[in-house]
Write a protein that holds these residues in place. Structure first.
Motif, short mmCIF file in Angstrom:
data_model
loop_
_atom_site.label_atom_id
_atom_site.label_comp_id
_atom_site.label_asym_id
_atom_site.label_seq_id
_atom_site.Cartn_x
_atom_site.Cartn_y
_atom_site.Cartn_z
N GLY A 44 0.79 -1.21 0.00
CA GLY A 44 0.00 0.00 0.00
C GLY A 44 0.84 1.28 0.00
N LEU A 45 0.13 2.39 0.05
CA LEU A 45 0.79 3.69 0.06
C LEU A 45 1.30 4.02 1.46
CD1 LEU A 45 -1.88 5.70 -1.98
CD2 LEU A 45 0.25 4.70 -2.84
N TYR A 95 6.62 8.43 -5.08
CA TYR A 95 5.81 9.44 -5.75
C TYR A 95 6.03 10.81 -5.13
CZ TYR A 95 2.76 5.68 -7.64
OH TYR A 95 2.25 4.59 -8.30
N PRO A 105 -2.86 16.46 4.08
CA PRO A 105 -3.60 16.09 2.88
C PRO A 105 -4.66 17.14 2.58
CG PRO A 105 -4.28 14.75 4.77
CD PRO A 105 -3.18 15.62 5.24
N PRO A 106 -5.23 17.16 1.38
CA PRO A 106 -5.16 16.10 0.37
C PRO A 106 -4.01 16.30 -0.61
CG PRO A 106 -6.75 17.72 -0.31
CD PRO A 106 -6.25 18.17 1.02
N PHE A 107 -3.74 15.26 -1.37
CA PHE A 107 -2.74 15.30 -2.42
C PHE A 107 -3.48 15.26 -3.75
CE2 PHE A 107 -0.23 14.87 1.10
CZ PHE A 107 -0.32 13.63 1.73
N ASP A 108 -3.56 16.41 -4.41
CA ASP A 108 -4.44 16.49 -5.57
C ASP A 108 -3.77 16.14 -6.89
OD1 ASP A 108 -4.68 20.17 -5.72
OD2 ASP A 108 -2.97 18.80 -5.49
N TRP A 110 -0.28 13.88 -8.54
CA TRP A 110 0.79 12.94 -8.29
C TRP A 110 1.65 12.78 -9.54
CZ3 TRP A 110 0.60 9.32 -3.87
CH2 TRP A 110 -0.48 9.57 -2.99
N GLY A 111 2.92 12.51 -9.34
CA GLY A 111 3.76 12.13 -10.46
C GLY A 111 3.58 10.66 -10.76
N GLN A 112 4.38 10.16 -11.68
CA GLN A 112 4.31 8.75 -12.05
C GLN A 112 5.26 7.88 -11.22
OE1 GLN A 112 2.01 7.18 -14.08
NE2 GLN A 112 1.12 9.21 -13.77
N SER B 36 -8.99 12.08 3.39
CA SER B 36 -9.12 12.02 1.93
C SER B 36 -9.08 10.57 1.47
CB SER B 36 -8.04 12.86 1.24
OG SER B 36 -6.76 12.59 1.75
N TYR B 38 -8.29 7.96 -2.03
CA TYR B 38 -7.60 7.86 -3.30
C TYR B 38 -7.94 6.54 -3.97
CZ TYR B 38 -5.17 11.65 -1.12
OH TYR B 38 -4.91 12.84 -0.48
N GLN B 40 -6.66 3.89 -6.93
CA GLN B 40 -5.47 3.52 -7.69
C GLN B 40 -5.75 2.29 -8.54
OE1 GLN B 40 -1.92 2.17 -5.58
NE2 GLN B 40 -0.62 3.29 -7.03
N LYS B 44 -0.90 2.49 -12.11
CA LYS B 44 -1.17 3.91 -12.24
C LYS B 44 -0.91 4.65 -10.93
CE LYS B 44 -2.76 3.64 -16.47
NZ LYS B 44 -2.02 4.23 -17.62
N ALA B 45 -0.75 5.96 -11.03
CA ALA B 45 -0.61 6.78 -9.83
C ALA B 45 -1.98 6.93 -9.16
CB ALA B 45 -0.06 8.15 -10.21
N PRO B 46 -1.99 7.14 -7.85
CA PRO B 46 -3.26 7.36 -7.14
C PRO B 46 -3.97 8.61 -7.66
CG PRO B 46 -1.50 6.86 -5.60
CD PRO B 46 -0.85 7.10 -6.92
N LEU B 48 -7.02 11.45 -6.46
CA LEU B 48 -7.83 11.97 -5.37
C LEU B 48 -9.31 11.87 -5.71
CD1 LEU B 48 -8.03 13.55 -2.65
CD2 LEU B 48 -7.87 15.65 -4.02
N TYR B 51 -11.91 14.67 -0.52
CA TYR B 51 -11.04 15.37 0.41
C TYR B 51 -11.88 16.06 1.48
CZ TYR B 51 -12.14 19.74 -2.08
OH TYR B 51 -12.78 20.83 -2.64
N TYR B 89 -7.56 3.92 -0.99
CA TYR B 89 -6.80 4.23 0.21
C TYR B 89 -7.40 5.45 0.91
CZ TYR B 89 -3.17 1.24 -1.79
OH TYR B 89 -2.48 0.18 -2.32
N CYS B 91 -6.73 8.40 3.94
CA CYS B 91 -5.56 9.16 4.39
C CYS B 91 -6.06 10.21 5.37
CB CYS B 91 -4.90 9.81 3.18
SG CYS B 91 -3.53 10.91 3.54
N SER B 92 -5.29 10.46 6.42
CA SER B 92 -5.68 11.47 7.40
C SER B 92 -4.48 12.26 7.89
CB SER B 92 -6.37 10.82 8.60
OG SER B 92 -6.68 11.77 9.60
N PHE B 101 -1.68 6.93 6.04
CA PHE B 101 -2.56 6.27 5.08
C PHE B 101 -3.16 5.01 5.70
CE2 PHE B 101 -2.41 8.16 0.91
CZ PHE B 101 -1.25 8.91 0.90
N GLY B 103 -4.29 0.94 5.00
CA GLY B 103 -3.60 -0.16 4.34
C GLY B 103 -4.11 -0.47 2.94
#
Lengths: 120, 110
Positions: A44-45, A95, A105-108, A110-112, B36, B38, B40, B44-46, B48, B51, B89, B91-92, B101, B103
């Protein structure tokens, strides 16, 4: 269009160092906090670190505190992550993510991601 | 900085609604309306999706909604579609410039 492009990943031996970079464009970089978030293979993240718009507030995950250093250069629209004393468990896709003005947060966007592999 | 707790997997049929829970503590989810969510997709990238507990970014379908009660936040997806199949996911904010985040939850559309 907001773009975040990470670089600097690669294969590194345990105990060595690596510096990641993130080039930002498409928004006023010095108005926003920036973060590093990682994802180990198949996992996970995990939030790694964040830095406020003016570098006045910085936060780190307990897992990297004392080993990693986040920084930014607003003149170059760039974010960095200096990673020292790397361990196998630091292996992940890293990332770069854009946040609001503060380290939260939030993260609006993201890169790759850039892949870091720590192995002998 | 303990990870927020999410179910490992949830599933639903097209058209149904599902809810994913995200349980934290009084130090993170319970103290701040900075939760928030996310989405995924593999490789790929997550992205949003929600929020500040219940707000949707521009472009996100109104089939996605968020809520919070005490130390638990929830993401509800109504009218499930095949393209909703992904990992989700939560996130707080956790205070003192730290973030946590969950899990992650794998959503399967049957």
């Amino acid at each position: 269009e907001v773009q975040l492009v990470e670089s600097g990943g690669g294969l590194v031996q345990p105990g060595r160092s690596l510096r990641l970079s993130c080039a930002a464009s498409g928004f006023t970089f010095d108005d926003y906090a920036m973060h590093w978030v990682r994802q180990a293979p198949g996992k996970g993240l995990e939030w790694v670190s964040g830095i406020s718009w003016n570098s006045g507030s910085i936060g780190y995950a307990d897992s990297v505190k004392g080993r990693f250093t986040i920084s930014r250069d607003n003149a170059k629209n760039s974010l960095y992550l200096q990673m020292n004393s790397l361990r196998a468990e630091d292996t992940a896709l890293y990332y770069c993510a854009k946040g609001p003005y503060r380290v939260a947060p939030p993260f609006d966007y993201w890169g790759q991601g850039t892949l870091v592999t720590v192995s002998s | 900085q303990s990870a927020l707790t999410q179910p490992a997997s949830v599933s639903g049929s097209p058209g149904q609604s599902i809810t994913i829970s995200c349980t934290g503590t009084s130090s993170d989810v319970g103290s701040y309306n900075l939760v928030s969510w996310y989405q995924q997709h593999p490789g790929k990238a997550p992205k949003l999706m929600i929020y500040e507990v219940s707000k949707r970014p521009s472009g996100v379908s109104n089939r996605f909604s968020g809520s919070k009660s005490g130390n638990t936040a929830s993401l509800t997806i109504s009218g499930l579609q095949a393209e909703d199949e992904a990992d989700y996911y939560c996130c707080s904010y956790a205070g003192s410039s730290s973030v946590v985040f969950g899990g992650g939850t794998k959503l399967t559309v049957l």
